[in-house]
Design a protein around this motif. Structure first.
Motif, PDB file in Angstrom:
ATOM      1  N   MET A   1       0.857  -1.185   0.000  1.00  0.00           N
ATOM      2  CA  MET A   1       0.000   0.000   0.000  1.00  0.00           C
ATOM      3  C   MET A   1       0.893   1.234   0.000  1.00  0.00           C
ATOM      4  O   MET A   1       1.794   1.365   0.818  1.00  0.00           O
ATOM      5  CB  MET A   1      -0.905   0.015   1.238  1.00  0.00           C
ATOM      6  CG  MET A   1      -1.794   1.246   1.339  1.00  0.00           C
ATOM      7  SD  MET A   1      -2.833   1.213   2.824  1.00  0.00           S
ATOM      8  CE  MET A   1      -3.882  -0.193   2.435  1.00  0.00           C
ATOM      9  N   THR A   2       0.660   2.112  -0.958  1.00  0.00           N
ATOM     10  CA  THR A   2       1.473   3.315  -1.063  1.00  0.00           C
ATOM     11  C   THR A   2       0.578   4.540  -1.153  1.00  0.00           C
ATOM     12  O   THR A   2      -0.590   4.467  -1.514  1.00  0.00           O
ATOM     13  CB  THR A   2       2.385   3.273  -2.309  1.00  0.00           C
ATOM     14  OG1 THR A   2       1.567   3.201  -3.482  1.00  0.00           O
ATOM     15  CG2 THR A   2       3.321   2.087  -2.247  1.00  0.00           C
ATOM     16  N   GLY A   3       1.151   5.675  -0.828  1.00  0.00           N
ATOM     17  CA  GLY A   3       0.474   6.951  -0.963  1.00  0.00           C
ATOM     18  C   GLY A   3       1.523   8.005  -1.217  1.00  0.00           C
ATOM     19  O   GLY A   3       2.680   7.840  -0.848  1.00  0.00           O
ATOM     20  N   GLN A   4       1.148   9.095  -1.848  1.00  0.00           N
ATOM     21  CA  GLN A   4       2.113  10.118  -2.196  1.00  0.00           C
ATOM     22  C   GLN A   4       1.608  11.479  -1.762  1.00  0.00           C
ATOM     23  O   GLN A   4       0.431  11.807  -1.904  1.00  0.00           O
ATOM     24  CB  GLN A   4       2.376  10.121  -3.705  1.00  0.00           C
ATOM     25  CG  GLN A   4       3.517  11.043  -4.118  1.00  0.00           C
ATOM     26  CD  GLN A   4       4.021  10.735  -5.511  1.00  0.00           C
ATOM     27  OE1 GLN A   4       3.547   9.806  -6.145  1.00  0.00           O
ATOM     28  NE2 GLN A   4       4.973  11.501  -5.980  1.00  0.00           N
ATOM     29  N   THR A   5       2.519  12.278  -1.167  1.00  0.00           N
ATOM     30  CA  THR A   5       2.163  13.627  -0.750  1.00  0.00           C
ATOM     31  C   THR A   5       2.463  14.600  -1.868  1.00  0.00           C
ATOM     32  O   THR A   5       3.111  14.268  -2.860  1.00  0.00           O
ATOM     33  CB  THR A   5       2.960  14.032   0.497  1.00  0.00           C
ATOM     34  OG1 THR A   5       4.338  14.199   0.123  1.00  0.00           O
ATOM     35  CG2 THR A   5       2.864  12.978   1.584  1.00  0.00           C
ATOM     36  N   ALA A   6       2.017  15.834  -1.679  1.00  0.00           N
ATOM     37  CA  ALA A   6       2.272  16.872  -2.678  1.00  0.00           C
ATOM     38  C   ALA A   6       3.767  17.130  -2.828  1.00  0.00           C
ATOM     39  O   ALA A   6       4.244  17.542  -3.877  1.00  0.00           O
ATOM     40  CB  ALA A   6       1.548  18.161  -2.281  1.00  0.00           C
ATOM     41  N   GLY A   7       4.538  16.891  -1.763  1.00  0.00           N
ATOM     42  CA  GLY A   7       5.973  17.132  -1.821  1.00  0.00           C
ATOM     43  C   GLY A   7       6.752  16.023  -2.485  1.00  0.00           C
ATOM     44  O   GLY A   7       7.950  16.159  -2.695  1.00  0.00           O
ATOM     45  N   ALA A   9       7.025  12.752  -1.346  1.00  0.00           N
ATOM     46  CA  ALA A   9       7.323  11.590  -0.503  1.00  0.00           C
ATOM     47  C   ALA A   9       6.292  10.498  -0.756  1.00  0.00           C
ATOM     48  O   ALA A   9       5.109  10.777  -0.968  1.00  0.00           O
ATOM     49  CB  ALA A   9       7.315  11.984   0.971  1.00  0.00           C
ATOM     50  N   ILE A  10       6.744   9.266  -0.750  1.00  0.00           N
ATOM     51  CA  ILE A  10       5.887   8.124  -1.047  1.00  0.00           C
ATOM     52  C   ILE A  10       5.837   7.206   0.175  1.00  0.00           C
ATOM     53  O   ILE A  10       6.868   6.907   0.770  1.00  0.00           O
ATOM     54  CB  ILE A  10       6.425   7.343  -2.260  1.00  0.00           C
ATOM     55  CG1 ILE A  10       6.414   8.243  -3.509  1.00  0.00           C
ATOM     56  CG2 ILE A  10       5.607   6.083  -2.499  1.00  0.00           C
ATOM     57  CD1 ILE A  10       7.072   7.599  -4.716  1.00  0.00           C
ATOM     58  N   ARG A  11       4.650   6.784   0.543  1.00  0.00           N
ATOM     59  CA  ARG A  11       4.542   5.778   1.607  1.00  0.00           C
ATOM     60  C   ARG A  11       5.083   4.463   1.070  1.00  0.00           C
ATOM     61  O   ARG A  11       4.582   3.936   0.077  1.00  0.00           O
ATOM     62  CB  ARG A  11       3.091   5.616   2.046  1.00  0.00           C
ATOM     63  CG  ARG A  11       2.902   4.467   3.051  1.00  0.00           C
ATOM     64  CD  ARG A  11       1.469   4.332   3.496  1.00  0.00           C
ATOM     65  NE  ARG A  11       1.136   5.353   4.467  1.00  0.00           N
ATOM     66  CZ  ARG A  11      -0.104   5.676   4.812  1.00  0.00           C
ATOM     67  NH1 ARG A  11      -1.122   5.068   4.224  1.00  0.00           N
ATOM     68  NH2 ARG A  11      -0.325   6.598   5.719  1.00  0.00           N
ATOM     69  N   ARG A  12       6.067   3.940   1.737  1.00  0.00           N
ATOM     70  CA  ARG A  12       6.763   2.755   1.248  1.00  0.00           C
ATOM     71  C   ARG A  12       6.535   1.533   2.146  1.00  0.00           C
ATOM     72  O   ARG A  12       7.269   0.550   2.051  1.00  0.00           O
ATOM     73  CB  ARG A  12       8.257   3.046   1.110  1.00  0.00           C
ATOM     74  CG  ARG A  12       8.533   4.211   0.166  1.00  0.00           C
ATOM     75  CD  ARG A  12      10.006   4.437  -0.086  1.00  0.00           C
ATOM     76  NE  ARG A  12      10.220   5.620  -0.902  1.00  0.00           N
ATOM     77  CZ  ARG A  12      10.130   5.663  -2.230  1.00  0.00           C
ATOM     78  NH1 ARG A  12       9.829   4.557  -2.887  1.00  0.00           N
ATOM     79  NH2 ARG A  12      10.323   6.786  -2.895  1.00  0.00           N
ATOM     80  N   HIS A  13       5.557   1.609   3.024  1.00  0.00           N
ATOM     81  CA  HIS A  13       5.236   0.462   3.859  1.00  0.00           C
ATOM     82  C   HIS A  13       3.730   0.285   3.910  1.00  0.00           C
ATOM     83  O   HIS A  13       2.965   1.195   3.586  1.00  0.00           O
ATOM     84  CB  HIS A  13       5.796   0.644   5.278  1.00  0.00           C
ATOM     85  CG  HIS A  13       4.997   1.585   6.124  1.00  0.00           C
ATOM     86  ND1 HIS A  13       4.983   2.955   5.912  1.00  0.00           N
ATOM     87  CD2 HIS A  13       4.163   1.363   7.178  1.00  0.00           C
ATOM     88  CE1 HIS A  13       4.196   3.526   6.801  1.00  0.00           C
ATOM     89  NE2 HIS A  13       3.682   2.588   7.580  1.00  0.00           N
ATOM     90  N   ASP A  14       3.335  -0.888   4.311  1.00  0.00           N
ATOM     91  CA  ASP A  14       1.922  -1.194   4.463  1.00  0.00           C
ATOM     92  C   ASP A  14       1.544  -0.975   5.920  1.00  0.00           C
ATOM     93  O   ASP A  14       1.984  -1.730   6.798  1.00  0.00           O
ATOM     94  CB  ASP A  14       1.656  -2.651   4.065  1.00  0.00           C
ATOM     95  CG  ASP A  14       0.173  -3.008   4.090  1.00  0.00           C
ATOM     96  OD1 ASP A  14      -0.625  -2.233   4.661  1.00  0.00           O
ATOM     97  OD2 ASP A  14      -0.182  -4.076   3.551  1.00  0.00           O
ATOM     98  N   PRO A  15       0.765   0.062   6.237  1.00  0.00           N
ATOM     99  CA  PRO A  15       0.433   0.348   7.633  1.00  0.00           C
ATOM    100  C   PRO A  15      -0.446  -0.714   8.279  1.00  0.00           C
ATOM    101  O   PRO A  15      -0.652  -0.682   9.495  1.00  0.00           O
ATOM    102  CB  PRO A  15      -0.280   1.701   7.552  1.00  0.00           C
ATOM    103  CG  PRO A  15      -0.827   1.771   6.168  1.00  0.00           C
ATOM    104  CD  PRO A  15       0.169   1.050   5.307  1.00  0.00           C
ATOM    105  N   ARG A  16      -0.945  -1.652   7.498  1.00  0.00           N
ATOM    106  CA  ARG A  16      -1.752  -2.734   8.063  1.00  0.00           C
ATOM    107  C   ARG A  16      -0.889  -3.819   8.700  1.00  0.00           C
ATOM    108  O   ARG A  16      -1.387  -4.637   9.473  1.00  0.00           O
ATOM    109  CB  ARG A  16      -2.628  -3.352   6.979  1.00  0.00           C
ATOM    110  CG  ARG A  16      -3.648  -2.391   6.384  1.00  0.00           C
ATOM    111  CD  ARG A  16      -4.307  -3.005   5.156  1.00  0.00           C
ATOM    112  NE  ARG A  16      -3.329  -3.307   4.117  1.00  0.00           N
ATOM    113  CZ  ARG A  16      -3.628  -3.825   2.931  1.00  0.00           C
ATOM    114  NH1 ARG A  16      -4.887  -4.104   2.632  1.00  0.00           N
ATOM    115  NH2 ARG A  16      -2.684  -4.073   2.040  1.00  0.00           N
ATOM    116  N   VAL A  17       0.397  -3.828   8.376  1.00  0.00           N
ATOM    117  CA  VAL A  17       1.295  -4.843   8.912  1.00  0.00           C
ATOM    118  C   VAL A  17       1.603  -4.521  10.370  1.00  0.00           C
ATOM    119  O   VAL A  17       1.996  -3.405  10.706  1.00  0.00           O
ATOM    120  CB  VAL A  17       2.603  -4.909   8.100  1.00  0.00           C
ATOM    121  CG1 VAL A  17       3.599  -5.845   8.770  1.00  0.00           C
ATOM    122  CG2 VAL A  17       2.310  -5.358   6.679  1.00  0.00           C
TER     123      VAL A  17
END
Length: 362
Positions: A1-7, A9-17
């Motif tokens: 699972m990833t997400g990206q901010t306006a700046g 930065a990319i979420r590089r981990h799965d927060p469900r783990v």
């Protein structure tokens, strides 16, 4: 699972783990993140002369008494080494449990960086006593022996056990009678207070502790610990030692405001109490599983257990945790401020499944 901010930065981990390896694995408590944002606007004087660090003295004195002096640092090893240096001469030695973090998990920093000698004592439960201290408290004035000058204890201990206020007072009284000071490694001091149901001062200031390392990152902070001086007459040169030990933060307001968020209200106690409760829930869920042995009383947010090694290794593929003792197969399961009942129940169910699979294979 990833997400990206306006700046970018990319979420590089799965927060469900989720895992049970360390309370350091958890993220930052939302109330602490909010405090960091609050302190972010505008300019503040660097190196601790900011409004947040100034006010932090009052915050800690509300818990530890009017003589307390607070020095924020980056991490626990830095706090411990700086504290022990402030209590010892170049020929000084520190008596500690054989399982103490300063002995086992700080890569020799107290001895190599702090320039002091550790005198260790084996303990069955991670806790020192006056009698155990006496195994190393000798050779005073013997020029051939490093001089015992400090007793260092951990609350809660590395084995998850908790000193009572009376036990700590007995240690402090004994150490002081022998001319030694007492340091308390409080990486999980909030968990101890939650277990004991007493104010922080009752087993520190009131018991006779001279200096403590107050832990934050294991209880929901982003970064930072605090050195808390309780006996200024026994401690010397903290501000210089902190700088020399590379523990002086330039933007110290961001360390200090986290501790204000933690300690000005009850966040420290809420978070620690929850982590402890989740550990007790985990203990109850696994203690009657055939083949699993909980090794010692659960008095904080840690559960130590033994089970078949092959089961542990399979379970580690589903939930991360560590072997505590490779020789015996003992493992450690840690709970955090954000561990949920669903996390615990899911882990316990996975353990039962793997135990059944082991029995089927056998």
């Amino acid at each position: 699972m990833t997400g990206q901010t306006a700046g970018g930065a990319i979420r590089r981990h799965d927060p469900r783990v989720r895992g049970f390896a360390s309370d350091n694995y958890a993220g930052v408590h939302p109330e602490v993140l909010a405090a960091l944002a609050l302190a972010n606007d505008g300019h503040q004087v660097a190196y601790g002369e900011d409004d947040y660090t100034t006010h932090l003295q009052e915050v800690f004195r509300a818990h530890f008494g009017p003589r307390a002096e607070v020095f924020p640092v980056f991490n626990g090893t830095g706090a411990n080494v700086t504290a022990l240096q402030s209590l010892t001469e170049r020929w000084g030695a520190v008596i500690c449990a054989e399982s103490a973090h300063i002995q086992v998990d700080e890569c020799g920093a107290p001895e190599r960086v702090g320039g002091l000698k550790l005198l260790t004592v084996p303990t069955p439960d991670g806790k020192l006593t006056p009698e155990l201290i006496d195994r190393q408290a000798y050779g005073f004035d013997d020029e051939h022996r490093a001089q015992p000058q400090v007793v260092s204890i951990t609350q809660t201990t590395e084995l998850g056990t908790c000193y009572t206020p009376e036990e700590i007072k007995a240690i402090c009284d004994h150490a002081h009678q022998l001319g030694m000071a007492v340091h308390l490694d409080g990486a999980r001091i909030s968990n101890a207070a939650a277990t004991l149901g007493v104010p922080l001062a009752e087993f520190t200031t009131d018991a006779g502790v001279d200096i403590l390392s107050f832990g934050g990152t294991k209880n929901g902070l982003l970064v930072g610990e605090c050195l808390v001086v309780l006996s200024p007459e026994r401690v010397r040169s903290i501000k210089y030692l902190r700088k020399m030990s590379m523990q002086l933060a330039s933007k110290m307001r961001f360390v200090s405001v986290q501790f204000e968020a933690l300690l000005a209200g009850d966040l420290w106690l809420r978070s620690a109490s929850h982590a402890n409760a989740m550990a007790r829930r985990l203990e109850q869920a696994v203690k009657d599983v055939e083949g699993v042995t909980v090794m010692r009383p659960v008095q904080s947010n840690a559960v130590f257990a033994t089970l078949p090694r092959e089961v542990s290794e399979r379970l580690q593929k589903r939930y991360r945790f560590y072997f505590w003792n490779e020789a015996t197969g003992e493992v450690r399961w840690m709970c955090s401020f954000d561990t949920t009942e669903e996390d615990v129940d899911g882990f316990a169910a996975a353990l039962v499944e793997e135990m059944r699979g082991s029995a089927t294979i056998a």
